[in-house]
Design an enzyme around this catalytic site. Structure first.
Site, short mmCIF file in Angstrom:
data_model
loop_
_atom_site.label_atom_id
_atom_site.label_comp_id
_atom_site.label_asym_id
_atom_site.label_seq_id
_atom_site.Cartn_x
_atom_site.Cartn_y
_atom_site.Cartn_z
N LEU A 127 -8.60 -12.85 2.15
CA LEU A 127 -9.62 -11.84 2.95
C LEU A 127 -11.07 -12.13 2.06
O LEU A 127 -10.68 -13.15 1.16
CB LEU A 127 -9.98 -10.13 2.39
CG LEU A 127 -9.38 -9.02 3.02
CD1 LEU A 127 -9.49 -8.28 1.71
CD2 LEU A 127 -9.75 -8.90 4.57
N ASP A 128 -11.84 -12.94 3.25
CA ASP A 128 -12.78 -13.89 3.66
C ASP A 128 -13.89 -13.43 1.93
O ASP A 128 -13.60 -11.83 2.37
CB ASP A 128 -13.92 -14.04 4.46
CG ASP A 128 -12.70 -15.13 5.24
OD1 ASP A 128 -11.91 -15.94 5.06
OD2 ASP A 128 -12.71 -14.75 6.68
N HIS A 129 -14.52 -13.83 1.55
CA HIS A 129 -15.53 -12.72 0.94
C HIS A 129 -16.49 -12.53 1.00
O HIS A 129 -16.85 -11.37 0.70
CB HIS A 129 -16.28 -13.91 -0.05
CG HIS A 129 -17.87 -14.61 0.82
ND1 HIS A 129 -16.91 -15.74 1.73
CD2 HIS A 129 -18.58 -14.67 0.56
CE1 HIS A 129 -18.78 -16.09 1.88
NE2 HIS A 129 -19.64 -15.24 1.90
N SER A 188 -15.90 -10.35 4.08
CA SER A 188 -14.72 -9.29 4.43
C SER A 188 -14.29 -8.42 2.98
O SER A 188 -14.14 -8.76 1.95
CB SER A 188 -13.29 -9.77 5.04
OG SER A 188 -13.74 -10.70 6.17
N ARG A 224 -10.14 -16.09 9.30
CA ARG A 224 -11.48 -15.79 10.22
C ARG A 224 -11.04 -15.27 11.93
O ARG A 224 -11.48 -15.25 12.48
CB ARG A 224 -12.09 -16.19 9.99
CG ARG A 224 -12.43 -16.74 9.31
CD ARG A 224 -14.12 -17.85 8.24
NE ARG A 224 -15.48 -16.35 8.85
CZ ARG A 224 -15.87 -15.97 7.91
NH1 ARG A 224 -15.14 -15.76 7.13
NH2 ARG A 224 -17.35 -15.25 8.23
#
Length: 177
Positions: free
Chosen positions: A39-41, A43, A139
Protein backbone atom coordinates in the site's frame (compact mmCIF):
# COMPACT_ATOMS: atom_id res chain seq x y z
CA UNK A 1 1.69 -17.15 9.99
CA UNK A 2 -0.65 -14.56 8.51
CA UNK A 3 -1.12 -11.15 10.11
CA UNK A 4 -3.58 -8.39 9.24
CA UNK A 5 -2.42 -4.81 9.85
CA UNK A 6 -4.47 -1.66 9.50
CA UNK A 7 -1.69 0.38 7.92
CA UNK A 8 -1.94 4.03 8.94
CA UNK A 9 -1.54 6.91 6.52
CA UNK A 10 2.09 7.89 5.99
CA UNK A 11 3.60 4.52 6.91
CA UNK A 12 6.02 2.94 4.43
CA UNK A 13 5.36 -0.70 3.44
CA UNK A 14 8.84 -1.80 4.46
CA UNK A 15 10.63 -2.51 7.71
CA UNK A 16 13.56 -0.10 7.35
CA UNK A 17 14.08 3.47 6.22
CA UNK A 18 16.99 5.84 6.17
CA UNK A 19 15.02 9.05 6.49
CA UNK A 20 13.21 8.41 9.78
CA UNK A 21 9.73 7.98 8.30
CA UNK A 22 7.42 5.46 10.01
CA UNK A 23 7.64 1.88 8.73
CA UNK A 24 6.00 -1.48 9.40
CA UNK A 25 8.59 -2.06 12.13
CA UNK A 26 6.79 0.59 14.19
CA UNK A 27 3.62 -1.56 14.22
CA UNK A 28 4.52 -5.23 13.62
CA UNK A 29 6.43 -6.99 16.40
CA UNK A 30 6.49 -10.49 14.88
CA UNK A 31 9.80 -11.41 13.27
CA UNK A 32 10.36 -12.88 9.82
CA UNK A 33 7.07 -11.75 8.27
CA UNK A 34 6.88 -9.74 5.09
CA UNK A 35 4.10 -7.79 3.38
CA UNK A 36 2.08 -9.74 0.81
CA UNK A 37 1.63 -6.79 -1.52
CA UNK A 38 1.93 -3.10 -0.88
CA UNK A 39 0.00 0.00 0.00
CA UNK A 40 1.45 3.38 -0.89
CA UNK A 41 2.52 5.56 2.04
CA UNK A 42 -0.51 7.80 1.37
CA UNK A 43 -2.98 4.88 1.40
CA UNK A 44 -4.47 3.25 4.48
CA UNK A 45 -6.09 0.01 5.51
CA UNK A 46 -5.63 -3.73 5.21
CA UNK A 47 -2.12 -5.03 4.67
CA UNK A 48 -1.40 -8.74 5.02
CA UNK A 49 1.98 -9.95 6.25
CA UNK A 50 3.18 -13.53 6.19
CA UNK A 51 6.18 -15.80 6.63
CA UNK A 52 4.76 -18.19 3.98
CA UNK A 53 6.15 -17.50 0.50
CA UNK A 54 3.56 -19.71 -1.23
CA UNK A 55 0.71 -17.85 0.48
CA UNK A 56 2.27 -14.47 -0.33
CA UNK A 57 2.52 -15.52 -3.99
CA UNK A 58 -1.13 -16.65 -4.06
CA UNK A 59 -2.25 -13.34 -2.53
CA UNK A 60 -0.20 -11.10 -4.82
CA UNK A 61 0.36 -12.82 -8.17
CA UNK A 62 -1.95 -11.30 -10.80
CA UNK A 63 -2.74 -14.71 -12.30
CA UNK A 64 -4.63 -15.60 -9.09
CA UNK A 65 -6.70 -12.41 -9.44
CA UNK A 66 -7.44 -12.01 -5.73
CA UNK A 67 -10.10 -9.29 -5.46
CA UNK A 68 -9.06 -6.22 -3.49
CA UNK A 69 -11.75 -3.85 -2.26
CA UNK A 70 -11.17 -0.18 -1.46
CA UNK A 71 -13.21 2.68 -0.07
CA UNK A 72 -12.24 5.82 -1.90
CA UNK A 73 -13.04 9.44 -1.15
CA UNK A 74 -12.93 11.44 -4.37
CA UNK A 75 -12.79 15.14 -5.11
CA UNK A 76 -16.10 16.29 -6.60
CA UNK A 77 -19.66 15.01 -6.93
CA UNK A 78 -18.95 11.55 -8.37
CA UNK A 79 -21.18 11.01 -11.38
CA UNK A 80 -23.01 7.85 -12.43
CA UNK A 81 -21.17 8.08 -15.77
CA UNK A 82 -17.81 7.95 -14.00
CA UNK A 83 -18.88 4.88 -12.00
CA UNK A 84 -20.05 3.20 -15.23
CA UNK A 85 -16.68 3.96 -16.86
CA UNK A 86 -14.87 2.29 -13.93
CA UNK A 87 -17.14 -0.74 -14.36
CA UNK A 88 -16.22 -1.00 -18.05
CA UNK A 89 -12.47 -0.46 -17.58
CA UNK A 90 -10.46 2.73 -17.94
CA UNK A 91 -7.67 3.52 -20.37
CA UNK A 92 -4.49 4.40 -18.48
CA UNK A 93 -1.03 5.15 -19.85
CA UNK A 94 -0.13 1.45 -19.41
CA UNK A 95 -3.28 0.13 -21.11
CA UNK A 96 -6.93 -0.63 -20.45
CA UNK A 97 -7.79 -1.78 -16.94
CA UNK A 98 -9.97 -4.78 -16.29
CA UNK A 99 -13.56 -3.90 -15.45
CA UNK A 100 -13.97 -3.06 -11.75
CA UNK A 101 -16.85 -3.60 -9.39
CA UNK A 102 -17.64 0.01 -8.57
CA UNK A 103 -20.54 1.69 -6.79
CA UNK A 104 -21.39 4.83 -4.91
CA UNK A 105 -20.83 4.45 -1.17
CA UNK A 106 -21.54 6.38 2.01
CA UNK A 107 -18.81 7.61 4.32
CA UNK A 108 -18.45 4.68 6.72
CA UNK A 109 -19.62 5.19 10.31
CA UNK A 110 -16.47 3.43 11.57
CA UNK A 111 -14.09 5.80 9.74
CA UNK A 112 -11.22 7.07 11.86
CA UNK A 113 -9.83 10.60 11.52
CA UNK A 114 -6.80 10.90 9.29
CA UNK A 115 -3.67 12.79 10.31
CA UNK A 116 -3.22 15.03 8.43
CA UNK A 117 -6.89 15.50 7.58
CA UNK A 118 -8.10 15.43 3.99
CA UNK A 119 -8.32 18.99 2.72
CA UNK A 120 -11.73 20.57 2.99
CA UNK A 121 -13.08 23.02 0.44
CA UNK A 122 -16.51 24.56 1.01
CA UNK A 123 -17.26 24.96 -2.68
CA UNK A 124 -16.25 21.45 -3.85
CA UNK A 125 -18.03 18.39 -2.45
CA UNK A 126 -16.46 14.99 -1.95
CA UNK A 127 -18.04 11.58 -2.45
CA UNK A 128 -17.25 8.00 -1.51
CA UNK A 129 -16.85 5.05 -3.85
CA UNK A 130 -16.43 1.34 -3.26
CA UNK A 131 -14.22 -0.28 -5.88
CA UNK A 132 -13.02 -3.87 -6.24
CA UNK A 133 -10.13 -4.73 -8.55
CA UNK A 134 -8.74 -8.05 -9.72
CA UNK A 135 -5.43 -6.67 -10.92
CA UNK A 136 -2.79 -4.65 -9.14
CA UNK A 137 -1.09 -1.97 -11.15
CA UNK A 138 0.95 0.75 -9.49
CA UNK A 139 -1.36 3.37 -7.90
CA UNK A 140 -4.18 1.93 -10.00
CA UNK A 141 -7.20 3.16 -8.04
CA UNK A 142 -5.81 6.70 -7.91
CA UNK A 143 -5.06 6.68 -11.63
CA UNK A 144 -8.49 5.25 -12.48
CA UNK A 145 -10.46 7.83 -10.49
CA UNK A 146 -8.35 10.63 -11.95
CA UNK A 147 -8.93 9.27 -15.47
CA UNK A 148 -12.70 9.58 -15.00
CA UNK A 149 -12.37 13.11 -13.63
CA UNK A 150 -12.53 12.55 -9.86
CA UNK A 151 -9.10 12.53 -8.16
CA UNK A 152 -8.67 10.39 -5.06
CA UNK A 153 -8.41 12.22 -1.75
CA UNK A 154 -8.39 9.21 0.57
CA UNK A 155 -7.88 5.51 -0.16
CA UNK A 156 -8.61 2.73 2.34
CA UNK A 157 -8.22 -0.96 1.45
CA UNK A 158 -10.88 -2.91 3.32
CA UNK A 159 -10.58 -6.43 1.85
CA UNK A 160 -8.15 -8.77 0.11
CA UNK A 161 -9.76 -12.00 -1.10
CA UNK A 162 -11.50 -13.51 1.94
CA UNK A 163 -9.59 -11.34 4.44
CA UNK A 164 -11.26 -8.17 5.73
CA UNK A 165 -10.13 -5.17 7.76
CA UNK A 166 -13.12 -5.61 10.05
CA UNK A 167 -12.72 -3.54 13.23
CA UNK A 168 -8.94 -3.11 13.29
CA UNK A 169 -7.97 0.40 14.28
CA UNK A 170 -5.03 2.14 12.52
CA UNK A 171 -1.77 0.55 13.64
CA UNK A 172 -3.46 -2.53 15.13
CA UNK A 173 -2.60 -6.07 14.06
CA UNK A 174 -4.48 -9.36 14.28
CA UNK A 175 -3.06 -12.86 13.74
CA UNK A 176 -5.26 -14.64 11.18
CA UNK A 177 -3.44 -17.98 10.87
Amino acid sequence: MLIALNKPYGVLCQFTTQDGRPTLADYVRQKDVYPAGRLDHDSEGLLLLTDDGVLAHRLTDPKHKQPKTYLVQVDGALSDEAVQALRRGVMLNDGLTLPALAEHAQEPAWLWPRDPPVRFRKSIPTRWLSITLREGRNRQVRRMTAAVGFPTLRLIRVKIGDYALDELKPGETRVLA
